[in-house]
Design a protein around this motif. Structure first.
Motif, PDB file in Angstrom:
ATOM      1  N   ARG A   6      12.370  24.197  24.176  1.00  0.00           N
ATOM      2  CA  ARG A   6      12.692  23.355  25.311  1.00  0.00           C
ATOM      3  C   ARG A   6      11.785  23.826  26.428  1.00  0.00           C
ATOM      4  O   ARG A   6      11.692  25.011  26.729  1.00  0.00           O
ATOM      5  CB  ARG A   6      14.164  23.528  25.717  1.00  0.00           C
ATOM      6  CG  ARG A   6      14.540  22.691  26.943  1.00  0.00           C
ATOM      7  CD  ARG A   6      16.031  22.724  27.154  1.00  0.00           C
ATOM      8  NE  ARG A   6      16.503  24.053  27.451  1.00  0.00           N
ATOM      9  CZ  ARG A   6      16.493  24.595  28.664  1.00  0.00           C
ATOM     10  NH1 ARG A   6      15.999  23.932  29.692  1.00  0.00           N
ATOM     11  NH2 ARG A   6      16.961  25.794  28.863  1.00  0.00           N
ATOM     12  N   LEU A   7      11.062  22.907  27.036  1.00  0.00           N
ATOM     13  CA  LEU A   7       9.984  23.303  27.931  1.00  0.00           C
ATOM     14  C   LEU A   7      10.499  23.889  29.223  1.00  0.00           C
ATOM     15  O   LEU A   7      11.374  23.364  29.870  1.00  0.00           O
ATOM     16  CB  LEU A   7       9.098  22.084  28.236  1.00  0.00           C
ATOM     17  CG  LEU A   7       7.846  22.426  29.036  1.00  0.00           C
ATOM     18  CD1 LEU A   7       6.952  23.327  28.216  1.00  0.00           C
ATOM     19  CD2 LEU A   7       7.129  21.168  29.436  1.00  0.00           C
ATOM     20  N   ILE A   8       9.961  25.016  29.573  1.00  0.00           N
ATOM     21  CA  ILE A   8      10.142  25.612  30.892  1.00  0.00           C
ATOM     22  C   ILE A   8       8.754  25.667  31.506  1.00  0.00           C
ATOM     23  O   ILE A   8       7.811  26.137  30.891  1.00  0.00           O
ATOM     24  CB  ILE A   8      10.718  27.032  30.786  1.00  0.00           C
ATOM     25  CG1 ILE A   8      12.082  26.994  30.074  1.00  0.00           C
ATOM     26  CG2 ILE A   8      10.870  27.648  32.163  1.00  0.00           C
ATOM     27  CD1 ILE A   8      13.105  26.151  30.796  1.00  0.00           C
ATOM     28  N   LEU A   9       8.624  25.146  32.697  1.00  0.00           N
ATOM     29  CA  LEU A   9       7.305  25.033  33.291  1.00  0.00           C
ATOM     30  C   LEU A   9       6.965  26.264  34.097  1.00  0.00           C
ATOM     31  O   LEU A   9       7.763  26.767  34.862  1.00  0.00           O
ATOM     32  CB  LEU A   9       7.242  23.802  34.194  1.00  0.00           C
ATOM     33  CG  LEU A   9       7.502  22.464  33.493  1.00  0.00           C
ATOM     34  CD1 LEU A   9       7.369  21.333  34.489  1.00  0.00           C
ATOM     35  CD2 LEU A   9       6.531  22.281  32.351  1.00  0.00           C
ATOM     36  N   THR A  28       1.638  26.506  31.445  1.00  0.00           N
ATOM     37  CA  THR A  28       1.016  27.623  30.727  1.00  0.00           C
ATOM     38  C   THR A  28       2.015  28.333  29.827  1.00  0.00           C
ATOM     39  O   THR A  28       1.618  29.191  29.028  1.00  0.00           O
ATOM     40  CB  THR A  28       0.428  28.661  31.707  1.00  0.00           C
ATOM     41  OG1 THR A  28       1.468  29.138  32.566  1.00  0.00           O
ATOM     42  CG2 THR A  28      -0.685  28.040  32.537  1.00  0.00           C
ATOM     43  N   THR A  29       3.296  28.015  29.933  1.00  0.00           N
ATOM     44  CA  THR A  29       4.329  28.739  29.200  1.00  0.00           C
ATOM     45  C   THR A  29       5.282  27.761  28.522  1.00  0.00           C
ATOM     46  O   THR A  29       5.765  26.835  29.160  1.00  0.00           O
ATOM     47  CB  THR A  29       5.139  29.648  30.150  1.00  0.00           C
ATOM     48  OG1 THR A  29       4.249  30.519  30.837  1.00  0.00           O
ATOM     49  CG2 THR A  29       6.147  30.482  29.377  1.00  0.00           C
ATOM     50  N   TYR A  38       9.075  36.072  31.954  1.00  0.00           N
ATOM     51  CA  TYR A  38       7.898  36.532  32.687  1.00  0.00           C
ATOM     52  C   TYR A  38       7.321  35.391  33.518  1.00  0.00           C
ATOM     53  O   TYR A  38       7.000  34.323  32.989  1.00  0.00           O
ATOM     54  CB  TYR A  38       6.857  37.079  31.712  1.00  0.00           C
ATOM     55  CG  TYR A  38       7.363  38.288  30.953  1.00  0.00           C
ATOM     56  CD1 TYR A  38       7.398  39.539  31.549  1.00  0.00           C
ATOM     57  CD2 TYR A  38       7.850  38.163  29.651  1.00  0.00           C
ATOM     58  CE1 TYR A  38       7.880  40.648  30.867  1.00  0.00           C
ATOM     59  CE2 TYR A  38       8.334  39.266  28.963  1.00  0.00           C
ATOM     60  CZ  TYR A  38       8.352  40.505  29.571  1.00  0.00           C
ATOM     61  OH  TYR A  38       8.843  41.594  28.904  1.00  0.00           O
ATOM     62  N   PRO A  39       7.158  35.594  34.809  1.00  0.00           N
ATOM     63  CA  PRO A  39       6.664  34.529  35.696  1.00  0.00           C
ATOM     64  C   PRO A  39       5.149  34.366  35.578  1.00  0.00           C
ATOM     65  O   PRO A  39       4.452  35.213  35.005  1.00  0.00           O
ATOM     66  CB  PRO A  39       7.052  35.038  37.085  1.00  0.00           C
ATOM     67  CG  PRO A  39       6.991  36.532  36.957  1.00  0.00           C
ATOM     68  CD  PRO A  39       7.479  36.837  35.560  1.00  0.00           C
ATOM     69  N   ALA A  40       4.653  33.312  36.151  1.00  0.00           N
ATOM     70  CA  ALA A  40       3.204  33.126  36.219  1.00  0.00           C
ATOM     71  C   ALA A  40       2.579  34.313  36.940  1.00  0.00           C
ATOM     72  O   ALA A  40       3.102  34.806  37.938  1.00  0.00           O
ATOM     73  CB  ALA A  40       2.877  31.833  36.969  1.00  0.00           C
ATOM     74  N   GLY A  41       1.492  34.822  36.411  1.00  0.00           N
ATOM     75  CA  GLY A  41       0.818  35.950  37.032  1.00  0.00           C
ATOM     76  C   GLY A  41       1.323  37.304  36.582  1.00  0.00           C
ATOM     77  O   GLY A  41       0.870  38.336  37.107  1.00  0.00           O
ATOM     78  N   GLN A 106      -5.361  28.300  27.183  1.00  0.00           N
ATOM     79  CA  GLN A 106      -5.315  28.711  28.589  1.00  0.00           C
ATOM     80  C   GLN A 106      -4.253  27.925  29.353  1.00  0.00           C
ATOM     81  O   GLN A 106      -3.498  28.484  30.128  1.00  0.00           O
ATOM     82  CB  GLN A 106      -6.685  28.522  29.238  1.00  0.00           C
ATOM     83  CG  GLN A 106      -6.817  29.194  30.590  1.00  0.00           C
ATOM     84  CD  GLN A 106      -8.260  29.212  31.058  1.00  0.00           C
ATOM     85  OE1 GLN A 106      -8.922  28.184  31.084  1.00  0.00           O
ATOM     86  NE2 GLN A 106      -8.760  30.392  31.418  1.00  0.00           N
ATOM     87  N   ASN A 107      -4.225  26.631  29.146  1.00  0.00           N
ATOM     88  CA  ASN A 107      -3.146  25.813  29.689  1.00  0.00           C
ATOM     89  C   ASN A 107      -3.009  24.558  28.848  1.00  0.00           C
ATOM     90  O   ASN A 107      -3.852  24.268  27.997  1.00  0.00           O
ATOM     91  CB  ASN A 107      -3.355  25.488  31.178  1.00  0.00           C
ATOM     92  CG  ASN A 107      -4.685  24.825  31.431  1.00  0.00           C
ATOM     93  OD1 ASN A 107      -4.941  23.725  30.937  1.00  0.00           O
ATOM     94  ND2 ASN A 107      -5.554  25.490  32.191  1.00  0.00           N
TER      95      ASN A 107
END
Length: 605
Positions: A6-9, A28-29, A38-41, A106-107
Motif C-alpha cells: 500500500r503506497l506511502i509517499l 521514492t518509497t 525511514y523518512p526522505a533523506g 532512483q524515483n
C-alpha cells in the motif's frame, strides 16, 4: 516475488494528467503497511553501524553441492550466494515488514489507476564490469524472464503488457489490466540482469561460470561443487546509498560444502568455517563442546527473536491417491508424539507448530470472530465444519511414549476413510492393498526426527519408508512432484502477502512452493482476495486468519516444531551493532574485529 504494497509517499507529488483524470504520483518509497519508518533523506538503517570497517573474511558451511551459477535456471543446483549477485530496483530493510527504498531505482512515477509506471534509474548504477545499468537492461530483464524464466514468473506478471526503455535512464511499464500488486512488485523486487552478458545465453539453463553481477560482491574463486568465494567489489557503485551504509562489511565471503550436517558440525568445531546456526536441539545441547570452546575460541549464544516462524512439518503430496482424503491425513497426525520427542530428543526447547502465520497477529486462535465469519460464510458448504466450531490444535499426548488413545482416534478416522487393520497391517477395504508410502529427505538430521514417526506408524500397521537422496535428486523430484511426503514446510509470512499465491493457489500448482499440491477453490478464493486487498490491512487481518483456519483443518501437513531463538555459534572474531533487526539475525551488518581475530588460530583470523 514481491509483496503487494500500500503506497506511502515519500517526497510525493500529485498532478492531474493532461490526457486523463488519473493522477500521476511521484515517490521514492513503497510501503505495504502503515507509514515508512525511514523518512526522505535518511542516512542509514537503525540496526547498522555506519562506521563498521570493511575487513576480513567469513566462511559459512553448506550441506549439499552445487553445479552452476544461474540462480534462475529451471534445473540444477545454483551455488549458495548467487541469489545476491544482482541488486534489485529497490531494497527492503530487515526491521520493517514491507518497506522498499531506492537502490537501482532512483524515483518512481505512476498513475493512480495503476495502468502504467515509469522508473528513473540511478545514473551512477553500474554492473561489476563497469558497464552502466540502464533502462534497456530493465526491459531486457523482464523480456528474458518472460521468455526463458520459471513458469510462475510468466503467470504472476501476465498482467504486464510491456516494459520499455523510453531513454537510457527511464523505463515504462504498461499494464494489460491495471493491477496495483503486479505493478508495485515489479518496481520493488526486479533484480536487473546485464543485457550485454545474457542476451546470447539461454536463461533457463545452468551456467558453468560466474555471471556479471551488480551487487556488492562478485565471485572471485570457486571449486565446482565444493566451495565458492565472493569478494567485496572495490568500486561498488551503491556502497554509500542509505540502504547499504553499514552493510556488506566482509572483504570476502566463502561457502564451503559438506555432505551432511554431522560432518559439517565437526568441520566447524575444527576451525574450517566461522559461523554455525544450529537447527538440531540435540546437537546444540550435546555437541557444542571441545577444546576450542574451552579455550574461548568459539562463542555459543541463544539470541531471542520475534520473527514469524515457518509452518514446518511432514508435508503430504495430496496429489497422491493415498493422501487425497483429509480423514487419512488427520489420522496420520496422531502418529507424531511431539511431547515425547520434545522431552527425549529436543531437551524441551521447542513449541509445536499450529499455524501458517506462527508468531504473528494473523494466527487463527479461538473461534472465528464476527469479521472472520463474514469471510468464511460464503464457503460454508465447501470447508470442514470444524472451521466454524472449533479451535484447531495438533494432537497432544502425555509424553510417556504410549499413544493408545491417539491410535484409537486414528483408527476411527481410517475406518471412515475405508481402511482397516488386518493381521497387524492397515489395508484398504476395497482393494486389500497395504498402507505404504515414502518419506523423501536429503539430510541425516531429518531421518533422525522421522524415525519416531515411522515407529508409531508401524504400530498402526503402516509402512513408511525413509529414503535419503542427494540434494540434486531431491530438487528434481520436488519440481516433478515425484514424492509422497517430504520434511519441509511453508515459508513464514509476516502478514498475508501475495506470496501466498505461490504456496497455495491452484494457478501456481507447477511451482515447487505449492509443495502439498493443493487444488482447492476455497483456498484459491481466499488467496485471490488477499492479493486484491493488500492496501487494506484490517481486511487482511480477517482474511489471513480465515485462510489459516481452512489450511489447518485440511491437514496438509503433520506439524513439527519451532523455536523463537537463534542458536548461533561463532569463532569469536565478530562484532555486531547494538541493535538487531526485528526480522533477521543481521549477519550482513556484522564485521570482523582485527583485535579479536588476532587471538584466534591463524586459519580463523
Amino acid at each position: 516475488m514481491g509483496h503487494l504494497p500500500r503506497l506511502i509517499l515519500s517526497a510525493s507529488l500529485a498532478l492531474v494528467s493532461a490526457t486523463s483524470y488519473a493522477k500521476v504520483i511521484e515517490t521514492t518509497t513503497l510501503v505495504g503497511f502503515g507509514e515508512a519508518k525511514y523518512p526522505a533523506g535518511f542516512t542509514h538503517f537503525d540496526y547498522v553501524n555506519p562506521q563498521a570497517p570493511k575487513y576480513g573474511k567469513v566462511t559459512f558451511g553448506v550441506v549439499g553441492t552445487y553445479d552452476n551459477f544461474n540462480r534462475y535456471a529451471s534445473r540444477g543446483a545454483a551455488a549458495q550466494g548467487t541469489e545476491e549477485l544482482y541488486d534489485s530496483l529497490m531494497y527492503s530493510p530487515k526491521d520493517e515488514i514491507d518497506s522498499y527504498y531506492p537502490l537501482i531505482a532512483q524515483n518512481i512515477r505512476y498513475s493512480d489507476d495503476y495502468s502504467w509506471m515509469e522508473i528513473s534509474i540511478n545514473p551512477k548504477a553500474r554492473f561489476q564490469d563497469g558497464v552502466p545499468i540502464t533502462a534497456h537492461d530493465v526491459a531486457f530483464t523482464f523480456d528474458k524472464f518472460m521468455a526463458q524464466g520459471v513458469p510462475q514468473y510468466r503467470v504472476y506478471y501476465k498482467d504486464i503488457k510491456s516494459v520499455t526503455a523510453l531513454d537510457d535512464l527511464t523505463v515504462r511499464i504498461e499494464m494489460n489490466t491495471p493491477n496495483r500488486e503486479k505493478l508495485f512488485s515489479f518496481a520493488q523486487n526486479t533484480a536487473v540482469l546485464p543485457k550485454h552478458f545474457w542476451q546470447d545465453k539461454d536463461f533457463s539453463q545452468p551456467l558453468s561460470t560466474p555471471p556479471v553481477g551488480s551487487s556488492a560482491y562478485k565471485v572471485i574463486a570457486y571449486k565446482p561443487g565444493q566451495s565458492v568465494t565472493y569478494g567485496l567489489v572495490d568500486n561498488y557503485w551503491a556502497a554509500d546509498l542509505p540502504v547499504n551504509v553499514g552493510r556488506n562489511n566482509f572483504a570476502e565471503v566463502e561457502y564451503d560444502y559438506y555432505r551432511d550436517s554431522t560432518v559439517m558440525l565437526e568441520a566447524f568445531k575444527a576451525g574450517e568455517f566461522d559461523l554455525q546456526m544450529e537447527n538440531s536441539a540435540k546437537f546444540w545441547a550435546s555437541s557444542y563442546t571441545g577444546a576450542n570452546f574451552d579455550k574461548g575460541y568459539i562463542k555459543k549464544e541463544e539470541i531471542t527473536h520475534h520473527k514469524p516462524q515457518p509452518a514446518q512439518g511432514f508435508v503430504f503430496n495430496i496429489q497422491r491417491p493415498i493422501f487425497h482424503d483429509p480423514k487419512v491425513r488427520e489420522a496420520l497426525n496422531y502418529a507424531l508424539d511431539f511431547e515425547w520427542m520434545n522431552k527425549n530428543m529436543f531437551y524441551n526447547q521447542y513449541q509445536r507448530v499450529r499455524s501458517y502465520f506462527q508468531n504473528t497477529d494473523y494466527e487463527a486462535k479461538g473461534l472465528p470472530s464476527e469479521q472472520e465469519l463474514a469471510v468464511l460464510e460464503p464457503f460454508k458448504q465447501q470447508v470442514p465444519a470444524r472451521v466454524f466450531s472449533q479451535e484447531y490444535q495438533p494432537p497432544v499426548t502425555d509424553g510417556s511414549g504410549h499413544i493408545r488413545p491417539q491410535m484409537r482416534q486414528a483408527f476411527a478416522l481410517f475406518k471412515q476413510a475405508g481402511w482397516e487393520l488386518k493381521s497387524g497391517v492397515l489395508r484398504n477395504v476395497k482393494t486389500g492393498k497395504p498402507f505404504e508410502f515414502e518419506l523423501m529427505i536429503y539430510s541425516p538430521t531429518a531421518e533422525r526426527v522421522a524415525i519416531p514417526l515411522q515407529k508409531n506408524l508401524k504400530r498402526m500397521g503402516i509402512k513408511m519408508r525413509i529414503r535419503t537422496i542427494d540434494t540434486t535428486q531431491y530438487l528434481k523430484r520436488l519440481r516433478d512432484r515425484d514424492f509422497d511426503m517430504v520434511s519441509s514446510g511453508f515459508a513464514a509470512n509476516a502478514y498475508p502477502s501475495s506470496n501466498l499465491l505461490f504456496s497455495w493457489n491452484s494457478k501456481f500448482i507447477d511451482s515447487t512452493y505449492n509443495t502439498a499440491g493443493v487444488l482447492d477453490p476455497v483456498v484459491d478464493a481466499l488467496t485471490d482476495d488477499i492479493a486484491k486487498n493488500q492496501q487494506h490491512p484490517q481486511k487482511l487481518l480477517y482474511l489471513g486468519r480465515a485462510l489459516d483456519r481452512v489450511l489447518q483443518w485440511n491437514f496438509y501437513i503433520i506439524p513439527q516444531w519451532y523455536l523463537s531463538k537463534y542458536r548461533v555459534a561463532t569463532w569469536d572474531k565478530f562484532e555486531r551493532p547494538e541493535v538487531m533487526p526485528t526480522y533477521d539475525l543481521g549477519v550482513d551488518t556484522w564485521w570482523v574485529s582485527q583485535q579479536k581475530a588476532a587471538k584466534l588460530p591463524e586459519k580463523r583470523r
